[in-house]
Design a protein around this motif. Structure first.
Motif, short mmCIF file in Angstrom:
data_model
loop_
_atom_site.label_atom_id
_atom_site.label_comp_id
_atom_site.label_asym_id
_atom_site.label_seq_id
_atom_site.Cartn_x
_atom_site.Cartn_y
_atom_site.Cartn_z
N GLU A 22 0.81 -1.22 0.00
CA GLU A 22 0.00 0.00 0.00
C GLU A 22 0.85 1.27 0.00
N ASP A 23 2.07 1.21 0.49
CA ASP A 23 2.96 2.37 0.57
C ASP A 23 2.28 3.56 1.24
N GLY A 24 1.50 3.26 2.28
CA GLY A 24 0.83 4.32 3.03
C GLY A 24 -0.38 4.92 2.35
N CYS A 25 -0.83 4.34 1.24
CA CYS A 25 -1.96 4.89 0.48
C CYS A 25 -3.25 4.11 0.74
N ARG A 26 -4.36 4.85 0.74
CA ARG A 26 -5.66 4.23 1.03
C ARG A 26 -6.48 3.95 -0.22
N SER A 27 -5.87 4.18 -1.38
CA SER A 27 -6.49 3.83 -2.67
C SER A 27 -5.39 3.78 -3.71
N PHE A 28 -5.68 3.11 -4.82
CA PHE A 28 -4.71 3.09 -5.91
C PHE A 28 -4.54 4.49 -6.48
N GLY A 29 -5.62 5.28 -6.50
CA GLY A 29 -5.54 6.65 -6.99
C GLY A 29 -4.56 7.49 -6.18
N GLU A 30 -4.56 7.28 -4.87
CA GLU A 30 -3.62 8.01 -4.01
C GLU A 30 -2.18 7.59 -4.33
N LEU A 31 -1.98 6.30 -4.59
CA LEU A 31 -0.64 5.81 -4.95
C LEU A 31 -0.19 6.42 -6.28
N VAL A 32 -1.12 6.52 -7.24
CA VAL A 32 -0.81 7.11 -8.55
C VAL A 32 -0.27 8.53 -8.38
N ILE A 33 -0.97 9.36 -7.60
CA ILE A 33 -0.54 10.75 -7.40
C ILE A 33 0.81 10.80 -6.69
N LYS A 34 0.97 9.98 -5.67
CA LYS A 34 2.21 9.96 -4.90
C LYS A 34 3.40 9.59 -5.77
N ARG A 35 3.24 8.55 -6.61
CA ARG A 35 4.36 8.07 -7.42
C ARG A 35 4.66 9.02 -8.58
N LEU A 36 3.64 9.51 -9.27
CA LEU A 36 3.89 10.42 -10.39
C LEU A 36 4.56 11.69 -9.91
N TYR A 37 4.14 12.17 -8.74
CA TYR A 37 4.77 13.37 -8.19
C TYR A 37 6.22 13.08 -7.83
N ARG A 38 6.46 11.95 -7.19
CA ARG A 38 7.82 11.56 -6.79
C ARG A 38 8.75 11.43 -8.00
N ASN A 39 8.21 10.92 -9.12
CA ASN A 39 9.05 10.64 -10.30
C ASN A 39 9.48 11.91 -11.02
N GLY A 40 8.83 13.02 -10.75
CA GLY A 40 9.36 14.32 -11.14
C GLY A 40 9.25 14.71 -12.60
N THR A 41 10.22 15.48 -13.04
CA THR A 41 10.17 16.09 -14.37
C THR A 41 10.96 15.30 -15.41
N GLU A 42 11.35 14.09 -15.05
CA GLU A 42 11.98 13.22 -16.06
C GLU A 42 10.93 12.80 -17.09
N VAL A 43 11.38 12.49 -18.30
CA VAL A 43 10.46 12.00 -19.33
C VAL A 43 10.06 10.57 -19.00
N GLY A 44 8.75 10.32 -18.94
CA GLY A 44 8.25 8.99 -18.63
C GLY A 44 7.77 8.23 -19.84
#
Length: 551
Positions: A22-44
């Protein structure tokens, strides 16, 4: 997982993950926001044809903007949003926006015929459909039968005009130009992770009608967690860059696209396969890992075009969705100078992706059980778990196993027992080192490339022809495709003759390309059956093998 499953005799467990699912997240949507924000301005993501790029923050911003629009238009928690499209940079954005609001994303094959599309849409009743040009025409022709669809959107390349007669919004029109004030100000509502459905993927059953596999937030989060620790990704000696060629509407390609966005695995996306485009993309973008199906492995192994391109960047070649022969694996390894890792695996839509994969060079093995997962082999008659070297049905348990089929309790009960074990219908065994081997298929499904082809559906079409009295369809083993659908046909007496080509065309006019009779049509006097009327498919397969041996 409860202790009972772990302690049961002859159950193989893949081990625990090092990090939380879960990585501290209470929904998959919360995980999506957390990870995309963490991954930053690199090209994905990069479009391999147009060169368009998206950074992780741009993917997040566009997803949040679309979620805002969805909310204003009335997307409710549990609403289904379908995507019928080829691979594109837009695909993950529609997915993430839906998930953020607690909706369910439904990837669909854009090549569905009108009949197939109608069945799937009536079953899943999507609130919205995003469709590229080809499926859009199919859907618009049945629009009056889809009152539940409140929003139909043309999923076409940015700045491309929608056909004049369509009068439909395009995804590009959904985004305003002003930037968001914050990429982290929105927190998705918590959900019951093991109950709330995040994704539905379509899986054909032996009845011939596609079933909707329900994958929960926890299912998908588990896939992301084990892929983040997958040594095939973490131990590459070079910076990773993957190719997004497998279709995103298939569970294999879909999960890989999510992994790229959330686990910081840059992906070059291809909307279609064309030999030179495939090879040129690997060469120009210096792709380091490709996930393919066996037909493309055969292409890499044998096609003369491969010699014209520099594929030295490839360090890992992964194969899934169908069996891969040792011969092809060896040829690929010999042809690609730096591809030390040529691997295969085993999984299905009902297990969210792979549950077994190979990390060694053991001939014929599909590998070892993934972390978080339990696997046992049971006796076909007694259901008792079997030890090493004994062949039976492979059963799977753990957080990767689906919730069940949508609106199909009977099929769910047939697949999942009361203790949560999923019966795969595949026959195999494991050795003393706990490496698994698949030897046969209990079910009658034909595996053509990455597709499941139900014989009953093809038989129904054949039997609808006025000149056909009886018919049976089985898989003809094929090195490139896995299996080719082949038909045995008994003609009505005293009718005008019909050719193999004519019957093949008849089936092709009614079903998707992966269901065509590429294995041929064989005219016989009688279809072998048991006393109770069941088809003796094994006998038909043996007949096919003999026919093939004569050629």
């Amino acid at each position: 997982m409860e202790a009972g499953a772990a302690s049961e005799r002859f159950v193989v467990y893949g081990g625990d993950l090092r990090h939380s699912i879960e990585d501290g997240c209470r929904s998959f949507g919360e995980l999506v926001i957390k990870r995309l924000y963490r991954n930053g301005t690199e090209v994905g993501l990069v479009d391999g044809v147009t060169g368009q790029q998206c950074t992780y923050h741009e993917i997040l911003e566009r997803s949040l903007k679309l979620a805002n629009r969805f909310h204003r238009l009335g997307l409710k928690r549990g609403s289904v949003v379908a995507i019928a499209s080829e691979n594109s940079l837009q695909f993950p954005i529609v997915t993430f926006a839906t998930i953020m609001l607690g909706g369910t994303i439904l990837p669909l094959n854009p090549s569905y015929t009108a009949g197939e599309m109608a069945h799937v849409l009536q079953l899943t009743k999507p609130w919205s459909i995003f469709a590229s040009s080809k499926p859009l025409a199919t859907i618009r022709a049945m629009r009056d039968r889809l009152p539940f669809v409140k929003l139909l959107v043309a999923l076409i390349p940015p700045r491309t005009e929608c056909p004049a007669d369509a009068k439909l919004p395009t995804l590009d029109e959904f985004f305003d130009r002003s930037p968001l004030h914050s990429l982290t100000s929105f927190t998705p509502q918590p959900v019951r992770l093991k109950e709330h459905v995040a994704v539905m993927v379509m899986s054909s059953g032996t009845t011939g009608l596609p079933k909707a596999v329900q994958l929960t937030h926890h299912n998908v989060m588990t896939v992301m967690a084990y892929q983040a620790e997958d040594p095939r990704y973490t131990e590459l000696p070079v910076p990773i860059r993957v190719l997004g060629l497998l279709p995103f509407y298939h569970v294999f390609g879909f999960m890989l696209s999510l992994n790229s966005c959330l686990n910081r695995v840059p992906m070059v996306v291809l909307s279609h396969y064309e030999p030179r485009l495939f090879l040129r993309t690997i060469q120009e973008h210096r792709i380091t890992m490709v996930s393919l199906v066996p037909p493309l492995m055969v292409f890499l192994a044998k096609h003369p075009l491969v010699e014209e391109y520099d594929l030295s960047s490839l360090h890992a070649v992964l194969s899934g969705a169908a069996p891969l022969s040792k011969e092809i694996e060896d040829l690929v390894r010999a042809r690609l100078p730096n591809a030390r890792t040529v691997r295969t695996g085993y999984g299905m839509s009902e297990t969210s992706l792979g549950v077994i994969s190979r990390v060694n060079d053991k001939v014929g093995s599909v590998g070892k059980v993934h972390k978080t997962t339990y696997v046992k082999v049971i006796d076909l008659d007694t259901g008792v778990p079997l030890g090493p070297g004994q062949t039976g049905e492979i059963c799977v348990k753990g957080p990767l196993v689906m919730k069940g089929y949508l609106n199909n309790e009977q099929a769910t009960r047939e697949m999942l027992d009361a203790d949560g074990w999923l019966r795969t219908g595949d026959i195999g065994y494991y050795d003393e080192e706990q490496d698994f081997f698949i030897v046969d298929r209990l079910k009658d499904l034909i595996k053509y490339k990455a597709f499941q082809v139900p014989p009953a559906e093809l038989e129904d079409v054949l039997l609808s022809h006025p000149k056909v009295r009886d018919a049976a369809v089985v898989g003809l083993p094929d090195e490139a495709a896995g299996e080719l659908p082949a038909a045995f046909v008994v003609l009505q007496p005293d009718t005008e003759p019909i050719t193999e080509a004519q019957l093949g065309q008849y089936v092709a006019s009614k079903l998707s390309p992966h269901k065509w009779l590429r294995g041929g049509v064989y005219f016989v006097q009688e279809i072998p059956k048991t006393g109770s009327g069941k088809l003796l498919r094994r006998q038909l397969r043996q007949t096919l093998q003999k026919q093939k041996a004569k050629l």
